[in-house]
Write a protein that holds these residues in place. Structure first.
Motif, PDB file in Angstrom:
ATOM      1  N   ALA A  63     -30.596  16.170   2.099  1.00 18.65           N
ATOM      2  CA  ALA A  63     -30.566  16.008   3.548  1.00 18.65           C
ATOM      3  C   ALA A  63     -29.571  16.961   4.191  1.00 18.65           C
ATOM      4  O   ALA A  63     -28.704  17.544   3.526  1.00 18.65           O
ATOM      5  CB  ALA A  63     -30.196  14.562   3.906  1.00 18.65           C
ATOM      6  N   ILE A  64     -29.718  17.124   5.481  1.00 19.56           N
ATOM      7  CA  ILE A  64     -28.713  17.733   6.353  1.00 19.56           C
ATOM      8  C   ILE A  64     -28.312  16.649   7.337  1.00 19.56           C
ATOM      9  O   ILE A  64     -29.173  16.038   7.985  1.00 19.56           O
ATOM     10  CB  ILE A  64     -29.262  18.966   7.085  1.00 19.56           C
ATOM     11  N   THR A  65     -27.027  16.394   7.435  1.00 19.11           N
ATOM     12  CA  THR A  65     -26.566  15.292   8.275  1.00 19.11           C
ATOM     13  C   THR A  65     -25.455  15.749   9.217  1.00 19.11           C
ATOM     14  O   THR A  65     -24.673  16.643   8.884  1.00 19.11           O
ATOM     15  CB  THR A  65     -26.034  14.127   7.421  1.00 19.11           C
ATOM     16  N   LYS A  66     -25.409  15.126  10.386  1.00 24.06           N
ATOM     17  CA  LYS A  66     -24.291  15.341  11.305  1.00 24.06           C
ATOM     18  C   LYS A  66     -23.048  14.733  10.671  1.00 24.06           C
ATOM     19  O   LYS A  66     -23.116  13.665  10.048  1.00 24.06           O
ATOM     20  CB  LYS A  66     -24.605  14.678  12.648  1.00 24.06           C
TER      21      LYS A  66
ATOM     22  N   TRP B 295     -17.196  23.653   5.049  1.00 24.28           N
ATOM     23  CA  TRP B 295     -16.424  24.423   6.042  1.00 24.28           C
ATOM     24  C   TRP B 295     -16.153  23.658   7.338  1.00 24.28           C
ATOM     25  O   TRP B 295     -15.886  24.246   8.366  1.00 24.28           O
ATOM     26  CB  TRP B 295     -17.138  25.734   6.375  1.00 24.28           C
ATOM     27  N   SER B 296     -16.250  22.335   7.317  1.00 30.63           N
ATOM     28  CA  SER B 296     -15.976  21.514   8.498  1.00 30.63           C
ATOM     29  C   SER B 296     -16.837  21.900   9.700  1.00 30.63           C
ATOM     30  O   SER B 296     -16.402  21.786  10.852  1.00 30.63           O
ATOM     31  CB  SER B 296     -14.489  21.595   8.868  1.00 30.63           C
ATOM     32  N   LEU B 297     -18.055  22.356   9.443  1.00 33.46           N
ATOM     33  CA  LEU B 297     -18.993  22.650  10.530  1.00 33.46           C
ATOM     34  C   LEU B 297     -19.660  21.355  10.999  1.00 33.46           C
ATOM     35  O   LEU B 297     -19.474  20.291  10.410  1.00 33.46           O
ATOM     36  CB  LEU B 297     -20.028  23.659  10.049  1.00 33.46           C
ATOM     37  N   ALA B 298     -20.452  21.456  12.063  1.00 31.73           N
ATOM     38  CA  ALA B 298     -21.026  20.254  12.672  1.00 31.73           C
ATOM     39  C   ALA B 298     -21.957  19.519  11.723  1.00 31.73           C
ATOM     40  O   ALA B 298     -22.039  18.286  11.743  1.00 31.73           O
ATOM     41  CB  ALA B 298     -21.762  20.631  13.959  1.00 31.73           C
ATOM     42  N   TYR B 299     -22.683  20.253  10.882  1.00 32.64           N
ATOM     43  CA  TYR B 299     -23.622  19.661   9.934  1.00 32.64           C
ATOM     44  C   TYR B 299     -23.204  20.001   8.513  1.00 32.64           C
ATOM     45  O   TYR B 299     -22.568  21.036   8.257  1.00 32.64           O
ATOM     46  CB  TYR B 299     -25.040  20.180  10.164  1.00 32.64           C
ATOM     47  N   SER B 300     -23.614  19.141   7.597  1.00 33.44           N
ATOM     48  CA  SER B 300     -23.347  19.375   6.186  1.00 33.44           C
ATOM     49  C   SER B 300     -24.606  19.115   5.371  1.00 33.44           C
ATOM     50  O   SER B 300     -25.387  18.207   5.688  1.00 33.44           O
ATOM     51  CB  SER B 300     -22.229  18.444   5.690  1.00 33.44           C
ATOM     52  N   ALA B 301     -24.807  19.909   4.332  1.00 30.64           N
ATOM     53  CA  ALA B 301     -25.764  19.510   3.304  1.00 30.64           C
ATOM     54  C   ALA B 301     -25.246  18.225   2.677  1.00 30.64           C
ATOM     55  O   ALA B 301     -24.048  18.095   2.411  1.00 30.64           O
ATOM     56  CB  ALA B 301     -25.897  20.600   2.255  1.00 30.64           C
ATOM     57  N   SER B 302     -26.131  17.269   2.479  1.00 31.45           N
ATOM     58  CA  SER B 302     -25.706  15.941   2.028  1.00 31.45           C
ATOM     59  C   SER B 302     -26.731  15.327   1.097  1.00 31.45           C
ATOM     60  O   SER B 302     -27.894  15.753   1.043  1.00 31.45           O
ATOM     61  CB  SER B 302     -25.512  15.002   3.231  1.00 31.45           C
ATOM     62  N   PHE B 303     -26.268  14.308   0.378  1.00 32.04           N
ATOM     63  CA  PHE B 303     -27.164  13.356  -0.259  1.00 32.04           C
ATOM     64  C   PHE B 303     -27.194  12.093   0.598  1.00 32.04           C
ATOM     65  O   PHE B 303     -26.130  11.606   1.001  1.00 32.04           O
ATOM     66  CB  PHE B 303     -26.682  12.962  -1.655  1.00 32.04           C
ATOM     67  N   ILE B 304     -28.370  11.579   0.892  1.00 31.22           N
ATOM     68  CA  ILE B 304     -28.490  10.210   1.369  1.00 31.22           C
ATOM     69  C   ILE B 304     -28.912   9.399   0.150  1.00 31.22           C
ATOM     70  O   ILE B 304     -29.957   9.666  -0.453  1.00 31.22           O
ATOM     71  CB  ILE B 304     -29.504  10.080   2.508  1.00 31.22           C
TER      72      ILE B 304
ATOM     73  N   ILE C 187     -27.116  26.333   2.047  1.00 33.93           N
ATOM     74  CA  ILE C 187     -27.171  26.771   0.656  1.00 33.93           C
ATOM     75  C   ILE C 187     -27.038  25.617  -0.334  1.00 33.93           C
ATOM     76  O   ILE C 187     -27.743  25.554  -1.346  1.00 33.93           O
ATOM     77  CB  ILE C 187     -26.082  27.845   0.377  1.00 33.93           C
ATOM     78  N   PHE C 188     -26.166  24.643  -0.035  1.00 36.69           N
ATOM     79  CA  PHE C 188     -25.896  23.608  -1.040  1.00 36.69           C
ATOM     80  C   PHE C 188     -26.998  22.559  -1.083  1.00 36.69           C
ATOM     81  O   PHE C 188     -27.171  21.895  -2.110  1.00 36.69           O
ATOM     82  CB  PHE C 188     -24.522  22.997  -0.789  1.00 36.69           C
ATOM     83  N   ALA C 189     -27.738  22.413  -0.006  1.00 33.07           N
ATOM     84  CA  ALA C 189     -28.942  21.579  -0.076  1.00 33.07           C
ATOM     85  C   ALA C 189     -29.962  22.235  -1.003  1.00 33.07           C
ATOM     86  O   ALA C 189     -30.596  21.570  -1.823  1.00 33.07           O
ATOM     87  CB  ALA C 189     -29.526  21.374   1.317  1.00 33.07           C
TER      88      ALA C 189
END
Length: 485
Positions: free
Chosen positions: A119-122, A153-162, A280-282
């Motif tokens: 996922a990409i999450t806020k 990098w503390s950006l608005a969105y992050s690659a994530s796992f849900i 990239i990390f997603a």
């Protein structure tokens, strides 16, 4: 199904379509449930594969030899090159652009079974839960949490796992939807891929960050693929945000050869401003999950990075030399700057006289392609430390979260092997990382290790270019490097 969901969201017939949508979703789940015969057949195939693995030796370099080039790959044409259901980014409806999802995996490698969603999450936004559609035609709502992947990098969105937690008594999940404001986001529901129900396809996959900015250096991609094939790779997983027509031709060729998987990557947020480099990390973590149960190793690299053994003929022999398997093998980075002069040893090897191999492969020397690993042999004398710009191999089934320069989370104990620089290095071919030309002033030396593979590399490159570009019979010249500033 997606057409129905779009109509549901936009049409004045919404009350009628709600009922139709639920009926279709129910039918979809029923039809995806394997009949008893198919289920037993899948079980037999899985058992047979497990038995074969037990009967064969532990040295997978012996079990899966490096594949011969091109036409000798008849078995590869039958591969499912998507390595799972078709995927692309979906906005989770009702989330206000807080959640985007790509693919979902049933992951039971740790003590608890979970559905792991790429996922990409806020940042700092929590999910309400997951709605899971089971193989027994039941639906379960389960707890979930968001786990941002490191290096964002503390950006608005992050690659994530849900991560959706499954009860112990759960049936096999077929689809999953994120719960938003107490409602399942069924338009963005995803098929669940089972990491356990797979067969080994080969030795090593290669995972690469998404292509972007209309990347079009075709000959360098051919060099990248052919060199890694010489090093033991037999599958390449790419993600396409944007690419040029020449790159499309190369990837089309390798897809027909059964070597390349190309997945769409319609990034829904702004790269470098809202999320780290193309998400990239997603991509890397999705690639690792697609490789679990299919490949013994995965390389986490970019197309200008080559993991080069210095004492072994390929990466498989290098890994086997360390005995009991590690989860990850980390290679120190060393820069080969592109502004240093080309190595004339290539001429001596291929064009020293009128009978030189270069004439039969490419014709006159001006048609010899500009290959990074052939011409760029001057490098920095001192490699970076392990963990600083490193690149690496992993055993996919043993790693939960991968990053740019190392694996961050492992299944069980983190067994990591920092490869000594006299055994292997990550060769990184690029312009000065901070712009300008000052990087060239650092202590440097000539390193022709890659020339051990020069003859097979140029032979394979010439053949691949001839087949990918049948009109001209060779790869087009690479675009210029551009301004160093």
């Amino acid at each position: 199904m997606r057409v129905v969901w779009r109509l549901w969201l936009r049409s004045s017939l919404r009350p009628l379509l709600v009922g139709v949508s639920l009926m279709l979703l129910t039918l979809h789940i029923i039809t995806n449930k394997a009949p008893d015969g198919a289920e037993s057949r899948n079980t037999r195939e899985h058992q047979t594969d497990s038995q074969q693995q037990q009967q064969q030796p532990q040295d997978f370099h012996v079990r899966f030899d490096v594949a011969p080039p091109f036409r000798d790959f008849p078995e590869l044409s039958t591969r499912d090159l998507t390595l799972g259901p078709p995927a692309d980014w979906l906005e989770v409806e009702g989330s206000g652009r807080k959640f985007f999802v790509y693919a979902a995996y049933l992951d039971n490698r740790n003590k608890e079974a979970v559905i792991r969603i790429i996922a990409i999450t806020k940042k700092k936004i929590k999910v309400d839960g997951c709605e899971v559609y089971m193989a027994n035609n039941r639906t379960e709502r389960v707890t979930a949490h968001t786990k941002p992947i490191k290096e964002n990098w503390s950006l608005a969105y992050s690659a994530s796992f849900i991560i959706c937690q499954l009860p112990e008594s759960s049936a096999t999940p077929l689809r999953v939807a994120i719960v938003v404001n107490s409602n399942p986001a069924i338009y963005s529901s995803l098929p669940v891929q089972n990491l356990s129900n797979r067969q080994i396809l080969g030795n090593m996959s290669v995972c690469v960050k998404p292509f972007h900015y209309d990347f079009d250096r075709a000959v360098w991609l051919v060099e990248f693929i052919e060199f890694y094939r010489l090093l033991g790779a037999d599958a390449f997983i790419f993600y396409n945000h944007t690419m040029g027509k020449n790159l499309e031709a190369v990837l089309g060729y390798y897809r027909k050869e059964g070597l390349a998987t190309i997945l769409p990557w319609s990034l829904p947020v702004i790269t470098q401003k809202e999320i780290r480099t193309e998400g990239i990390f997603a991509a890397l973590n999705d690639c690792n999950l697609r490789s679990v149960g299919r490949y013994h190793l995965s390389a986490m690299v970019d197309v200008d990075e080559f993991l080069i053994p210095r004492k072994h003929s390929d990466l498989l022999q290098l890994v086997n030399s360390y005995g009991p398997p590690y989860n990850a093998y980390i290679f120190q980075n060393v820069f080969f700057y592109l502004y240093w002069d080309n190595d004339t040893a290539v001429h001596d090897s291929l064009y020293a006289d009128q009978n030189g191999l270069g004439y039969s492969l490419f014709g006159p020397e001006e048609y010899m392609p500009y290959l990074l690993t052939a011409y760029k042999t001057r490098r920095l004398s001192k490699p970076h430390k392990h963990g600083q710009r490193s690149k690496y191999l992993v055993r996919p089934e043993k790693v939960i979260e991968v990053g740019n320069h190392q694996a961050w989370e492992h299944v069980g104990t983190a067994r990591v092997n920092n490869i000594p620089s006299d055994v292997g290095l990550s060769h990184h071919y690029r312009i000065c990382e901070f712009g300008g030309f000052d990087c060239l002033k650092q202590p440097n030396e000539i390193d022709r290790t890659t020339h051990r593979w020069l003859v097979p590399l140029v032979t394979r490159t010439a053949e691949a270019c001839r087949r990918a570009f049948t009109d001209q019979g060779r790869c087009p010249e690479a675009p210029p490097l551009g301004s160093p500033w």
